[in-house]
Scaffold this active site. Structure first.
Site, PDB file in Angstrom:
ATOM      1  N   GLY A   1      -9.427  -6.526   7.769  1.00 56.76           N
ATOM      2  CA  GLY A   1      -9.699  -5.087   7.702  1.00 56.76           C
ATOM      3  C   GLY A   1      -9.171  -4.493   6.407  1.00 56.76           C
ATOM      4  O   GLY A   1      -8.643  -5.197   5.548  1.00 56.76           O
ATOM      5  N   VAL A   2      -9.299  -3.173   6.281  1.00 59.06           N
ATOM      6  CA  VAL A   2      -8.797  -2.484   5.086  1.00 59.06           C
ATOM      7  C   VAL A   2      -7.383  -1.977   5.359  1.00 59.06           C
ATOM      8  O   VAL A   2      -7.186  -1.115   6.217  1.00 59.06           O
ATOM      9  CB  VAL A   2      -9.718  -1.292   4.714  1.00 59.06           C
ATOM     10  CG1 VAL A   2      -9.157  -0.531   3.520  1.00 59.06           C
ATOM     11  CG2 VAL A   2     -11.119  -1.786   4.424  1.00 59.06           C
ATOM     12  N   ASP A   3      -6.394  -2.531   4.667  1.00 54.93           N
ATOM     13  CA  ASP A   3      -4.994  -2.117   4.799  1.00 54.93           C
ATOM     14  C   ASP A   3      -4.537  -2.145   6.267  1.00 54.93           C
ATOM     15  O   ASP A   3      -3.807  -1.263   6.716  1.00 54.93           O
ATOM     16  CB  ASP A   3      -4.788  -0.701   4.213  1.00 54.93           C
ATOM     17  CG  ASP A   3      -5.144  -0.635   2.736  1.00 54.93           C
ATOM     18  OD1 ASP A   3      -4.859  -1.606   2.015  1.00 54.93           O
ATOM     19  OD2 ASP A   3      -5.708   0.379   2.307  1.00 54.93           O
TER      20      ASP A   3
ATOM     21  N   HIS B   1       0.865  -1.189   0.000  1.00 52.43           N
ATOM     22  CA  HIS B   1       0.000   0.000   0.000  1.00 52.43           C
ATOM     23  C   HIS B   1       0.899   1.236   0.000  1.00 52.43           C
ATOM     24  O   HIS B   1       1.872   1.302   0.759  1.00 52.43           O
ATOM     25  CB  HIS B   1      -0.898  -0.013   1.244  1.00 52.43           C
ATOM     26  CG  HIS B   1      -1.853   1.133   1.266  1.00 52.43           C
ATOM     27  ND1 HIS B   1      -2.999   1.157   0.491  1.00 52.43           N
ATOM     28  CD2 HIS B   1      -1.825   2.312   1.944  1.00 52.43           C
ATOM     29  CE1 HIS B   1      -3.640   2.302   0.699  1.00 52.43           C
ATOM     30  NE2 HIS B   1      -2.949   3.012   1.574  1.00 52.43           N
TER      31      HIS B   1
HETATM   32  C1  GAR Z   1       0.757   0.540  -6.331  1.00 49.79           C
HETATM   33  O1  GAR Z   1       1.136   1.861  -6.035  1.00 49.79           O
HETATM   34  C2  GAR Z   1       0.214  -0.141  -5.100  1.00 49.79           C
HETATM   35  O2  GAR Z   1       0.860   0.241  -3.924  1.00 49.79           O
HETATM   36  C3  GAR Z   1      -1.218   0.342  -5.118  1.00 49.79           C
HETATM   37  O3  GAR Z   1      -1.591   0.271  -6.475  1.00 49.79           O
HETATM   38  C4  GAR Z   1      -0.449   0.525  -7.279  1.00 49.79           C
HETATM   39  C5  GAR Z   1      -0.344  -0.578  -8.306  1.00 49.79           C
HETATM   40  O4  GAR Z   1       0.666  -0.290  -9.232  1.00 49.79           O
HETATM   41  N1  GAR Z   1      -2.050  -0.467  -4.287  1.00 49.79           N
HETATM   42  C6  GAR Z   1      -3.012   0.026  -3.516  1.00 49.79           C
HETATM   43  O5  GAR Z   1      -3.286   1.201  -3.466  1.00 49.79           O
HETATM   44  C7  GAR Z   1      -3.736  -1.013  -2.694  1.00 49.79           C
HETATM   45  N2  GAR Z   1      -4.508  -0.404  -1.664  1.00 49.79           N
HETATM   46  P1  GAR Z   1       1.216  -1.417 -10.196  1.00 49.79           P
HETATM   47  O6  GAR Z   1       0.000  -2.058 -10.869  1.00 49.79           O
HETATM   48  O7  GAR Z   1       2.057  -0.656 -11.180  1.00 49.79           O
HETATM   49  O8  GAR Z   1       1.999  -2.397  -9.377  1.00 49.79           O
END
Ligand code: GAR
Length: 207
Positions: free
Chosen positions: A146-148, A112
């Site tokens: 939970g969430v994150d 996250h």
């Molecule tokens: C990343 O920044 C990851 O941390 C975020 O989505 C992006 C995916 O990028 N995840 C979340 O926000 C989950 N809550 P990617 O597809 O290039 O790996």
């Protein structure tokens, strides 16, 4: 030599974290192999990456399922059949239900883009800019119900600059994500992560 773990990735987006993990496996930084990717978005950039890398990628259309639980049951059954040791969420934009979480208890990781428990949920980079924090970053954690909110494995800190916006911060955090996610997975592969309540103890490499 350590036995290689079988890794499955759940993805919805561009898949740059997936790429960093696939590269880490190929370069020997992770004693593991990405044996399967599951996506709920047929158009995700991660699908093209899988094609290029020769990794099986399964599209599971969540609209086919009447509930989140039935979608998760199908995913859990596929992961079991693939004899997966570790499930990684790499930009998977769906909340998991207990059906999947309990099937792989202590074996699902997420990344996250904030220093949890600050800024869980959507748009964490924008939340950091709006809140005026001086530092944010990214967190690799085990997934709980939970969430994150699950036990934290590793974090990396990224300064917030005066002229940062959501996009500039997103890019600098992403760079750190590509470093810490492979590191956390390698610790798991080496059997060095011990969950003790909310805390994750990292055991020394000598045992
Ligand atoms: C990343 O920044 C990851 O941390 C975020 O989505 C992006 C995916 O990028 N995840 C979340 O926000 C989950 N809550 P990617 O597809 O290039 O790996």
């Amino acid at each position: 030599m350590t036995q290689k773990i079988r890794i499955a990735a759940l993805v919805s987006g561009r898949g740059t974290n997936l790429q960093a993990i696939v590269d880490g496996c190929r370069q020997g930084l992770i004693d593991g192999e990405v044996v399967l990717t599951i996506t709920n978005r047929a158009q995700a950039g991660a699908v093209d990456r899988c094609r290029r890398e020769g990794i099986p990628c399964l599209y599971v259309d969540n609209r086919r399922f009447s509930s989140r639980e039935s979608f998760d049951a199908e995913v859990a059954s596929t992961l079991r059949q693939a004899r997966v040791d570790l499930v990684i969420l790499a930009g998977f934009m769906r909340l998991l239900t207990p059906v999947l979480i309990r099937a792989f208890d202590g074996r699902i990781m997420n990344i996250h883009p904030s220093l949890l428990p600050s800024f869980p949920g959507l748009h964490p980079q924008q939340q950091a800019v709006d809140h005026g924090v001086r530092f944010t970053g990214c967190t690799v954690h085990f997934v709980d119900e939970g969430v994150d909110s699950g036990p934290i494995i590793l974090q990396a800190v990224v300064p917030v600059l005066d002229d940062d916006n959501e996009e500039s911060l997103r890019q600098r955090i992403l760079h750190q994500e590509h470093i810490v996610y492979p590191q956390a997975i390698q610790l798991f592969a080496q059997g060095r992560l011990k969950i003790e309540g909310r805390r994750v103890r990292i055991l020394s490499s000598s045992g």
